[in-house]
Design a protein around this motif. Structure first.
Motif, PDB file in Angstrom:
ATOM      1  N   ASP A 227       0.788  -1.217   0.135  1.00 32.28           N
ATOM      2  CA  ASP A 227       0.025  -0.081  -0.262  1.00 32.28           C
ATOM      3  C   ASP A 227       0.861   1.283  -0.089  1.00 32.28           C
ATOM      4  O   ASP A 227       0.345   2.323  -0.430  1.00 32.28           O
ATOM      5  CB  ASP A 227      -1.123   0.133   1.178  1.00 32.28           C
ATOM      6  N   ALA A 228       2.176   1.120   0.343  1.00 32.05           N
ATOM      7  CA  ALA A 228       3.149   2.326   0.292  1.00 32.05           C
ATOM      8  C   ALA A 228       3.569   2.513  -1.186  1.00 32.05           C
ATOM      9  O   ALA A 228       4.314   1.565  -1.885  1.00 32.05           O
ATOM     10  CB  ALA A 228       4.192   2.112   1.076  1.00 32.05           C
TER      11      ALA A 228
ATOM     12  N   ALA B 203       5.673   4.657  -2.161  1.00 29.40           N
ATOM     13  CA  ALA B 203       7.027   4.694  -2.067  1.00 29.40           C
ATOM     14  C   ALA B 203       7.931   3.155  -2.279  1.00 29.40           C
ATOM     15  O   ALA B 203       8.850   3.086  -3.017  1.00 29.40           O
ATOM     16  CB  ALA B 203       7.577   5.508  -1.001  1.00 29.40           C
ATOM     17  N   ILE B 204       7.478   2.265  -1.479  1.00 31.35           N
ATOM     18  CA  ILE B 204       7.867   0.884  -1.402  1.00 31.35           C
ATOM     19  C   ILE B 204       7.693   0.332  -2.793  1.00 31.35           C
ATOM     20  O   ILE B 204       8.616  -0.435  -3.386  1.00 31.35           O
ATOM     21  CB  ILE B 204       7.380   0.079  -0.418  1.00 31.35           C
TER      22      ILE B 204
ATOM     23  N   ASP C  34       3.161  -7.310   0.652  1.00 30.21           N
ATOM     24  CA  ASP C  34       3.058  -6.676   1.947  1.00 30.21           C
ATOM     25  C   ASP C  34       2.151  -7.227   2.932  1.00 30.21           C
ATOM     26  O   ASP C  34       1.278  -7.965   2.333  1.00 30.21           O
ATOM     27  CB  ASP C  34       2.706  -5.111   1.695  1.00 30.21           C
TER      28      ASP C  34
ATOM     29  N   HIS D 224       0.253  -5.965   6.038  1.00 31.88           N
ATOM     30  CA  HIS D 224      -1.097  -5.163   6.347  1.00 31.88           C
ATOM     31  C   HIS D 224      -1.215  -4.181   5.217  1.00 31.88           C
ATOM     32  O   HIS D 224      -0.365  -3.512   4.859  1.00 31.88           O
ATOM     33  CB  HIS D 224      -0.429  -4.254   7.582  1.00 31.88           C
TER      34      HIS D 224
ATOM     35  N   THR E 264       7.708  -5.719   7.582  1.00 31.20           N
ATOM     36  CA  THR E 264       8.683  -5.163   8.691  1.00 31.20           C
ATOM     37  C   THR E 264       8.637  -6.372   9.829  1.00 31.20           C
ATOM     38  O   THR E 264       9.304  -6.402  10.558  1.00 31.20           O
ATOM     39  CB  THR E 264       8.109  -3.830   9.164  1.00 31.20           C
TER      40      THR E 264
ATOM     41  N   LYS F 274      11.570  -6.270   5.825  1.00 29.67           N
ATOM     42  CA  LYS F 274      11.691  -5.035   5.684  1.00 29.67           C
ATOM     43  C   LYS F 274      12.510  -4.343   6.833  1.00 29.67           C
ATOM     44  O   LYS F 274      12.272  -4.535   7.781  1.00 29.67           O
ATOM     45  CB  LYS F 274      10.509  -4.262   5.435  1.00 29.67           C
TER      46      LYS F 274
ATOM     47  N   PHE G   3      -3.427   1.860  12.740  1.00 31.66           N
ATOM     48  CA  PHE G   3      -2.403   1.102  12.773  1.00 31.66           C
ATOM     49  C   PHE G   3      -1.809   0.782  11.551  1.00 31.66           C
ATOM     50  O   PHE G   3      -0.490   0.874  11.438  1.00 31.66           O
ATOM     51  CB  PHE G   3      -2.987  -0.331  13.543  1.00 31.66           C
ATOM     52  N   ARG G   4      -2.779   0.728  10.513  1.00 32.68           N
ATOM     53  CA  ARG G   4      -2.119   0.239   9.058  1.00 32.68           C
ATOM     54  C   ARG G   4      -1.344   1.570   8.581  1.00 32.68           C
ATOM     55  O   ARG G   4      -0.310   1.485   7.989  1.00 32.68           O
ATOM     56  CB  ARG G   4      -3.228   0.088   8.389  1.00 32.68           C
TER      57      ARG G   4
ATOM     58  N   HIS H  15       1.950   1.586  10.492  1.00 35.28           N
ATOM     59  CA  HIS H  15       2.751   0.245   9.947  1.00 35.28           C
ATOM     60  C   HIS H  15       3.278   0.585   8.594  1.00 35.28           C
ATOM     61  O   HIS H  15       4.472   0.331   8.319  1.00 35.28           O
ATOM     62  CB  HIS H  15       1.835  -0.853   9.689  1.00 35.28           C
ATOM     63  N   SER H  16       2.572   1.557   7.804  1.00 30.74           N
ATOM     64  CA  SER H  16       3.109   1.767   6.532  1.00 30.74           C
ATOM     65  C   SER H  16       4.258   2.626   6.559  1.00 30.74           C
ATOM     66  O   SER H  16       4.973   2.602   5.749  1.00 30.74           O
ATOM     67  CB  SER H  16       1.983   2.266   5.655  1.00 30.74           C
TER      68      SER H  16
ATOM     69  N   LYS I  52       6.258   3.203   8.998  1.00 31.89           N
ATOM     70  CA  LYS I  52       7.441   2.379   9.701  1.00 31.89           C
ATOM     71  C   LYS I  52       8.084   1.655   8.625  1.00 31.89           C
ATOM     72  O   LYS I  52       9.374   1.856   8.361  1.00 31.89           O
ATOM     73  CB  LYS I  52       6.827   1.519  10.910  1.00 31.89           C
ATOM     74  N   GLY I  53       7.348   0.913   7.644  1.00 33.94           N
ATOM     75  CA  GLY I  53       8.021   0.059   6.809  1.00 33.94           C
ATOM     76  C   GLY I  53       8.776   1.109   5.741  1.00 33.94           C
ATOM     77  O   GLY I  53       9.682   0.690   5.197  1.00 33.94           O
ATOM     78  N   SER I  54       8.043   2.179   5.217  1.00 33.67           N
ATOM     79  CA  SER I  54       8.903   2.793   4.278  1.00 33.67           C
ATOM     80  C   SER I  54      10.082   3.706   4.803  1.00 33.67           C
ATOM     81  O   SER I  54      11.092   3.519   4.247  1.00 33.67           O
ATOM     82  CB  SER I  54       7.716   3.956   3.823  1.00 33.67           C
TER      83      SER I  54
ATOM     84  N   ARG J 124      -5.630  -2.707  19.248  1.00 41.77           N
ATOM     85  CA  ARG J 124      -6.546  -3.535  17.958  1.00 41.77           C
ATOM     86  C   ARG J 124      -6.879  -4.891  18.473  1.00 41.77           C
ATOM     87  O   ARG J 124      -7.946  -5.307  17.991  1.00 41.77           O
ATOM     88  CB  ARG J 124      -5.486  -3.320  16.850  1.00 41.77           C
TER      89      ARG J 124
ATOM     90  N   GLU K   4      -8.847 -12.296  16.678  1.00 40.49           N
ATOM     91  CA  GLU K   4      -7.583 -12.499  15.785  1.00 40.49           C
ATOM     92  C   GLU K   4      -7.691 -13.875  15.115  1.00 40.49           C
ATOM     93  O   GLU K   4      -7.387 -15.056  16.009  1.00 40.49           O
ATOM     94  CB  GLU K   4      -6.336 -12.340  16.485  1.00 40.49           C
TER      95      GLU K   4
END
Lengths: 122, 686
Positions: A10-11, A13-14, A53, A55, A84, A105, B44-45, B48-49, B51-53, B77, B175
């Protein structure tokens, strides 16, 4: 013909970085912004590798993998998770959903290519 | 291979900003007593995004901070932690700190690493701290873990759709983790799933008993921290640095070169045998309508769009050059030329509109910041305010959005500070204690109207008049309310220290008004004592091109923006009002209008001074009208706005310039500013 890889994240940039890395190694790359879009693209086309990915909005990475695995044409296609998350527990869930492997990641471009080359038998 | 990440920085910056704005808006909307699970998951998402980037881009400080935020949200969550006010506050601060770190990576300023680290620790503490002083083990009491083993009934197992429904159903309870499932070729088989849930055992049974073979459902409650059997099972291969894991054997990395060129395709029978068991394929596909993505879109840099806008502007000018030439050709050619020019104009206009629309962004880009501001400011002022936003999905030019944000912020601040009364005062006035602040955006023709409305005390006519008089501002008998309200925008009134008790606004309103006018907009003020005030900002939708009336004054040409022109006329001598031998006003259908002799004001040689020989252009802005005396009307056409350089800005009667068909530069009048100066009795000349 070069292998066609679907990159799902969803990013934006990634997607750009992963896409750039794979393209510069000679792969053909398509992108999707979430599991739903990826599923639609994968249903309309055939990919040699799905790199996703975890999430994401709408449909997450593991659900995407499980759904694709249910399709005959993706039963044996390598599917890698790029996340990640690195816990054994998360990876186990990935394996249970049908993932082929797990890449953590932040990734190093060299490692990404090493892994994709291997699962694609290149 | 080497990869230069810098080429992707811009995308990362923009994307992260969007995520931060989203997180902020969601946090502000969250009700800590009843947090919406969907919204928590969305925050959260987004975290999270980021963080990953940021980890991928090597911005470790941002990744570390988002990691803690994400961790805290993850616990909320999953129901392991209750949401608290302190978490929302920390989340909002995280947004601020991340924004400043982002700016730092852009090179804008030094990062405040101390603040980031303190916040990181605070978030970590919040995430590990159970609410009400209970420790985390009690949380686990609340959240139960079950392992469920079952076989699906034949009919369910054969249908991907029904299996999907069952999984969705279970997923809604908590979950879900699938430990084991039958492979696809073999729909009937053993399922083993885990569920962390707050639901009762009976609820779990209710979901599964309908779809499982009778008596085949085994439900076990697991101890809170039981080791995960699946996790203890090793993987086929793990990279030495932990960067990747393979769940099944693949050829070693080093041996690639030795492989034959025509390698067997993946999915080949030999491989499939091993993969089928490991991949644990689920039953037949869950059907999803397969259609091509409807909203295909691309992201382009603003500079490219700006370049297009400039080019469209050049096209408009080119058209006027051709138009100018057309006037010199013979009649036969002229006809065809005019037809072509007409087409060119139509197409240019269409092109311009579509290019402008690319630059359009949602008004929520501006409004998005206000929930936060209102929340913090009202808390500080001890007021209770409910913010309501309307029409925030309307589109506005991106350039305008950036420049309008400050004036609107000012208006919101004023409404909270001076408009809405303290709860006790409101109660005494018979109003609900909670004040109402409405932010509204609406389209009106080629304008957009943004209003900031409060239900506070309203403006006091008497006090404003008294204050204006004391400051020596022009005040006359019988001024309309609209005129009185405009007085609060006077520099004399606005900058006075004691102004904030002037029932009122005032603080910096002159600046607000000036900024709005600089954008070609107008400020509209309405107020009813005791009932509230509404300040509207009316802005032209597009900045680059306007319809203009080109007028001749002496040998010069000027442009009057068509939006301000109501009519043009010639006056007869008996319509001219002469006082003390001097022409003062003209009478138009019973109305008396002041006349602006532009030629004289600007000192243009040979400009008309005879009111009856020249042409009067009646202009109107915020309820005021005046007639502008010009020599001739030349043309009505689209003109491209070129912003004046800084030294030109000191000319108060012009807002911009344009290039005419003959290649000459013509100045565009600032009609609103002109009338404003006329009303306040300031000199019109530069």
């Amino acid at each position: 013909m070069s292998k066609h890889i679907l990159v799902v994240d969803d990013a934006f940039a990634i997607r750009q970085i992963v896409g750039y890395t794979l393209r510069s190694a000679g792969y053909r790359v398509s992108e999707a912004a979430d599991g739903m879009e990826a599923f639609e693209k994968a249903s309309a086309d055939v990919f040699d590798l799905v790199l996703t990915d975890l999430h994401m909005p709408r449909v997450d990475g593991l659900t995407l993998i499980a759904r694709l695995r249910a399709q005959p044409r993706y039963r044996f296609t390598p599917m890698l998770v790029l996340s990640t998350e690195s816990s054994v527990e998360a990876k186990s869930r990935g394996r249970a959903a049908g993932a082929t492997g797990w890449l953590v990641k932040p990734f190093e471009p060299r490692r990404l290519l090493e892994l994709t080359d291997r699962v694609l038998g290149r | 291979m080497s990869l230069d990440m810098r080429q992707f920085y811009q995308v990362f910056f923009e994307e992260t900003e969007e995520h931060l704005a989203n997180i902020e808006a969601l946090l502000l909307r969250l009700d800590e007593r009843q947090p919406s699970a969907g919204e928590v998951a969305e925050i959260f998402r987004a975290a999270h995004s980021i963080k990953g980037s940021s980890a991928t881009f090597g911005f470790e400080d941002m990744a570390a901070l988002t990691h803690e935020l994400e961790d805290m949200l993850d616990r909320v969550r999953k129901g392991k932690l209750g949401l608290t006010r302190a978490m929302i506050d920390a989340g909002l601060e995280a947004v601020d700190v991340l924004r400043s770190l982002l700016d730092a990576h852009r090179g804008a300023r030094q990062p405040d690493t101390g603040r980031a680290e303190r916040l990181r620790q605070r978030l970590a503490a919040l995430a590990t701290q159970a609410p009400d002083g209970a420790d985390r083990f009690q949380d686990h009491d609340d959240l139960r873990r079950y392992e469920l083993v079952f076989n699906l009934t034949r009919v369910v197992a054969g249908s991907g759709l029904l299996v999907g429904n069952m999984l969705d159903e279970l997923g809604r309870l908590g979950e879900l983790e699938i430990i084991e499932r039958p492979p696809a070729q073999q729909p009937e088989g053993r399922w083993r799933v885990r569920l962390s849930t707050r639901a009762e055992e009976s609820a779990l049974r209710a979901v599964l008993e309908l779809v499982t073979d009778p008596g085949a459902l085994h439900l076990t409650r697991m101890p809170p921290d039981a080791p995960d059997p699946a996790s203890s099972g090793g993987f086929a291969e793990e990279a030495e640095d932990g960067s990747y894991t393979l769940f099944q054997p693949f050829p070693p990395a080093g041996r690639r070169e030795g492989q034959p060129a025509g390698e067997p395709p993946v999915g080949d029978a030999e491989m499939s045998a091993s993969q089928t068991t490991l991949a644990q394929s689920p039953p037949k596909a869950v059907s999803v309508a397969s259609r091509s993505s409807a909203d295909a879109w691309i992201r382009v840099g603003v500079d490219k769009v700006d370049q297009m806008i400039d080019l469209v502007g050049e096209l408009v000018i080119t058209r006027s050059i051709l138009q100018e030439v057309a006037n010199q050709v013979d009649a036969e050619v002229l006809d065809r030329l005019m037809h072509g020019l007409g087409l060119l104009e139509r197409h240019t206009r269409a092109l311009q509109e579509s290019v402008m629309s690319i630059r359009m962004v949602s008004v929520s880009m501006v409004f998005g910041r206000f929930p936060r501001l209102v929340r913090e400011l009202s808390a500080r002022l001890g007021k209770r305010v409910r913010l309501q936003m309307e029409g925030e999905h309307n589109a506005l030019d991106r350039g305008l959005v950036e420049r309008i944000a400050d004036p609107i912020t000012h208006l919101v601040r004023n409404a909270l500070d001076h408009g809405i009364e303290a709860p006790a005062l409101r109660r005494a006035a018979g109003k609900p204690e909670e004040g109402r602040l409405v932010l509204r955006a609406a389209h009106q023709g080629s304008y957009i109207l943004i209003q900031v409305e409060d239900d506070g005390a309203g403006l006091s006519r008497e006090r404003i008049l008294a204050r204006a008089q004391a400051r020596g501002l022009p005040v006359r008998e019988g001024m309309s309310d609209a005129e009185v309200w405009q007085l609060i925008c006077e520099p004399g009134l606005s900058t006075a220290d004691e102004i904030s008790d002037l029932s009122g606004r005032g603080v910096g309103m002159d600046v607000v008004k000036r900024n709005v006018q600089a954008l070609g907009g107008q400020l509209e003020i309405r107020s009813t004592p005791g009932r509230g005030t509404c300040i509207g900002v009316r802005l032209p939708l597009t900045l680059a091109i306007v319809d203009g009336l080109i007028v001749g004054i002496g040998s010069e040409r000027y442009v009057l923006p068509f939006g301000f022109v109501t009519e043009t006329l010639q006056v007869s001598p008996d319509a001219v009002v002469v006082v003390g031998g001097q022409a003062r006003m003209i009478r138009v259908r019973g109305d008396y209008l002041p006349v602006i002799e532009l030629g004289r004001v600007l000192g243009v040689p040979q400009a008309a001074s005879d009111w009856c020989a020249g042409i009067m252009v009646v202009v109107e802005a915020h309820g005021m009208r005046a007639a502008v005396l010009v020599d001739s009307l030349i043309d009505q056409q689209q003109v491209v706005i070129k912003h004046l350089g800084d030294h030109f800005r000191r000319l108060p009667v012009f807002s911009a310039a344009t290039v005419l068909g003959n290649g000459k530069v013509a100045l565009i009048f600032d009609v609103a500013g002109l009338l404003e100066r006329l009303r306040s009795g300031q000199t019109l000349a530069a």
